[in-house]
Design an enzyme around this catalytic site. Structure first.
Site, PDB file in Angstrom:
ATOM      1  N   ARG A   1       0.846  -1.210   0.000  1.00 22.95           N
ATOM      2  CA  ARG A   1       0.000   0.000   0.000  1.00 22.95           C
ATOM      3  C   ARG A   1       0.879   1.258   0.000  1.00 22.95           C
ATOM      4  O   ARG A   1       0.541   2.264  -0.634  1.00 22.95           O
ATOM      5  CB  ARG A   1      -0.953  -0.013   1.197  1.00 22.95           C
ATOM      6  CG  ARG A   1      -2.023   1.061   1.106  1.00 22.95           C
ATOM      7  CD  ARG A   1      -3.123   0.873   2.120  1.00 22.95           C
ATOM      8  NE  ARG A   1      -2.638   1.021   3.491  1.00 22.95           N
ATOM      9  CZ  ARG A   1      -3.394   0.829   4.575  1.00 22.95           C
ATOM     10  NH1 ARG A   1      -4.664   0.474   4.442  1.00 22.95           N
ATOM     11  NH2 ARG A   1      -2.892   0.964   5.778  1.00 22.95           N
TER      12      ARG A   1
ATOM     13  N   LYS B   1      -2.513   7.159   1.367  1.00 21.32           N
ATOM     14  CA  LYS B   1      -2.263   7.443   2.786  1.00 21.32           C
ATOM     15  C   LYS B   1      -1.183   8.515   2.835  1.00 21.32           C
ATOM     16  O   LYS B   1       0.000   8.239   3.013  1.00 21.32           O
ATOM     17  CB  LYS B   1      -1.820   6.169   3.519  1.00 21.32           C
ATOM     18  CG  LYS B   1      -2.989   5.506   4.225  1.00 21.32           C
ATOM     19  CD  LYS B   1      -2.593   4.349   5.068  1.00 21.32           C
ATOM     20  CE  LYS B   1      -2.295   4.732   6.498  1.00 21.32           C
ATOM     21  NZ  LYS B   1      -3.440   5.244   7.243  1.00 21.32           N
TER      22      LYS B   1
ATOM     23  N   GLU C   1     -16.159   6.517   6.021  1.00 28.79           N
ATOM     24  CA  GLU C   1     -15.423   5.828   7.094  1.00 28.79           C
ATOM     25  C   GLU C   1     -15.337   6.764   8.285  1.00 28.79           C
ATOM     26  O   GLU C   1     -15.931   7.850   8.263  1.00 28.79           O
ATOM     27  CB  GLU C   1     -14.034   5.436   6.601  1.00 28.79           C
ATOM     28  CG  GLU C   1     -13.214   6.628   6.120  1.00 28.79           C
ATOM     29  CD  GLU C   1     -11.862   6.245   5.521  1.00 28.79           C
ATOM     30  OE1 GLU C   1     -11.479   5.078   5.614  1.00 28.79           O
ATOM     31  OE2 GLU C   1     -11.209   7.138   4.980  1.00 28.79           O
TER      32      GLU C   1
HETATM   33  N1  PMP Z   1      -9.279   4.924   7.217  1.00 27.73           N
HETATM   34  C1  PMP Z   1      -8.335   5.842   7.451  1.00 27.73           C
HETATM   35  C2  PMP Z   1      -8.560   7.250   7.024  1.00 27.73           C
HETATM   36  C3  PMP Z   1      -7.138   5.466   8.099  1.00 27.73           C
HETATM   37  O1  PMP Z   1      -6.191   6.364   8.335  1.00 27.73           O
HETATM   38  C4  PMP Z   1      -6.981   4.134   8.515  1.00 27.73           C
HETATM   39  C5  PMP Z   1      -5.751   3.725   9.260  1.00 27.73           C
HETATM   40  N2  PMP Z   1      -4.727   3.329   8.386  1.00 27.73           N
HETATM   41  C6  PMP Z   1      -8.012   3.205   8.237  1.00 27.73           C
HETATM   42  C7  PMP Z   1      -9.143   3.650   7.585  1.00 27.73           C
HETATM   43  C8  PMP Z   1      -7.860   1.755   8.600  1.00 27.73           C
HETATM   44  O2  PMP Z   1      -6.933   1.129   7.748  1.00 27.73           O
HETATM   45  P1  PMP Z   1      -6.019  -0.073   8.238  1.00 27.73           P
HETATM   46  O3  PMP Z   1      -6.942  -1.163   8.672  1.00 27.73           O
HETATM   47  O4  PMP Z   1      -5.217  -0.438   7.051  1.00 27.73           O
HETATM   48  O5  PMP Z   1      -5.201   0.430   9.363  1.00 27.73           O
END
Ligand code: PMP
Length: 290
Positions: free
Chosen positions: A50, A149, A182
């Site tokens: 990622r 990210k 989210e």
């Molecule tokens: N959404 C956002 C905006 C995030 O920053 C994160 C944390 N990485 C997540 C969702 C959850 O993703 P992950 O399960 O890969 O940590």
């Protein structure tokens, strides 16, 4: 504590980067948050992949190979003797001029911090979180794709401020069309009549690695999982709701905008998935050798 910066493990007090780094000046950079459980780094390859995608999306040339970044991550955890913790892997555009032009930055910097994190107090894992819907919307893919990210989390920070000002710890973020995307750092799931639903990636949800893990565990446990366009209605009328994220892990949600979800208690399927998630993370991942 030892922090990795560009090939060196240095003491925390010596871990410094330039004030001309565009990560600081413009939020120009990318990151990953990764967990260590029981001496193993959970889903390291998926996080590195990622990171590579984020780099490609913002035309950032990684200064090391993916294998070298993985190895540096393992080495940083080992150097800190961490068996359980959280890794913050950051790649900044590097030091440049005061203008925006990223091509004038010398070289990207890789920073790896291995520490511990507790996103929400333990009582909320037992009793569930209350969350609110915030006015701050998730950006559209027409600006910066929500899949990147990036170090530009100000949008999410504003959403977090709204949550805290409303007396809660987490905020539900909608996209421009008003569909659920989210939370500020977590993906959202609901359960209704034994079926599990989560907002589709194209609604502005990050393709979360915990999200993927939970979807897989749910399917393996015999549940149907659907990625859908979801409005607040689906959350208000759900039997259960929970959030997933590397730092948050899996946490139940018991109310949205002061409206009780389901029984007002963490749901049965939520509890089952939390238990399965904990069992999985304790036994899988890249060994660190500490
Ligand atoms: N959404 C956002 C905006 C995030 O920053 C994160 C944390 N990485 C997540 C969702 C959850 O993703 P992950 O399960 O890969 O940590």
């Amino acid at each position: 504590m030892k922090v990795y910066i560009d090939g060196q493990l240095v003491d925390k007090s010596e871990a410094k980067i330039s004030v001309f780094d565009h990560g600081l000046l413009y939020g120009d950079g990318i990151f990953e948050g990764i967990r260590i459980y029981n001496g193993r780094i959970f889903e390291l390859d998926a996080h590195i992949k990622r990171l590579e995608d984020s780099a490609r999306a913002i035309c950032l040339e990684l200064p090391m190979s993916l294998e070298e970044i993985s190895q540096a991550t393992v080495d940083t955890v080992a150097a800190n003797g961490l068996r359980d913790g959280y890794i913050r892997l950051v790649v900044t555009r590097g030091a440049g001029g005061l203008g925006l032009n990223p091509y004038l930055c010398e070289k990207a910097s890789v920073i790896i911090i291995a520490d511990t994190i507790k996103l929400y107090p333990e009582e909320f894992y037992q009793n569930g979180l209350d969350i609110i819907t915030c006015a701050t919307r998730r950006p559209t893919p027409a600006s910066l794709s929500p899949q990147v990210k990036s170090l530009n989390y100000l949008n999410n920070v504003m959403a977090k401020i709204e949550a805290i000002q409303a007396g809660t710890l987490e905020a539900l973020m909608l996209n421009e069309q008003g569909y659920v995307a989210e939370c500020t750092g977590d993906n959202v799931f609901v359960v209704r009549d034994g079926v599990i639903f989560t907002p589709s990636i194209s609604a502005g949800a990050l393709d979360g690695i915990t999200r993927r893990t939970i979807m897989k565990l749910a399917v393996e446990s015999g549940y149907e999982v659907r990625e859908v366009y979801m409005s607040r209605y689906e959350i208000f009328t759900a039997d259960e709701c929970f959030l997933t994220g590397t730092a948050a892990e899996v946490i139940p949600v018991v109310s949205l905008d002061k409206r009780t979800i389901g029984s007002g208690q963490p749901g049965e399927i939520t509890r089952e998935l939390i238990a399965k998630y904990r069992a999985l993370v304790a036994e899988s991942g890249t060994p660190v050798g500490v």
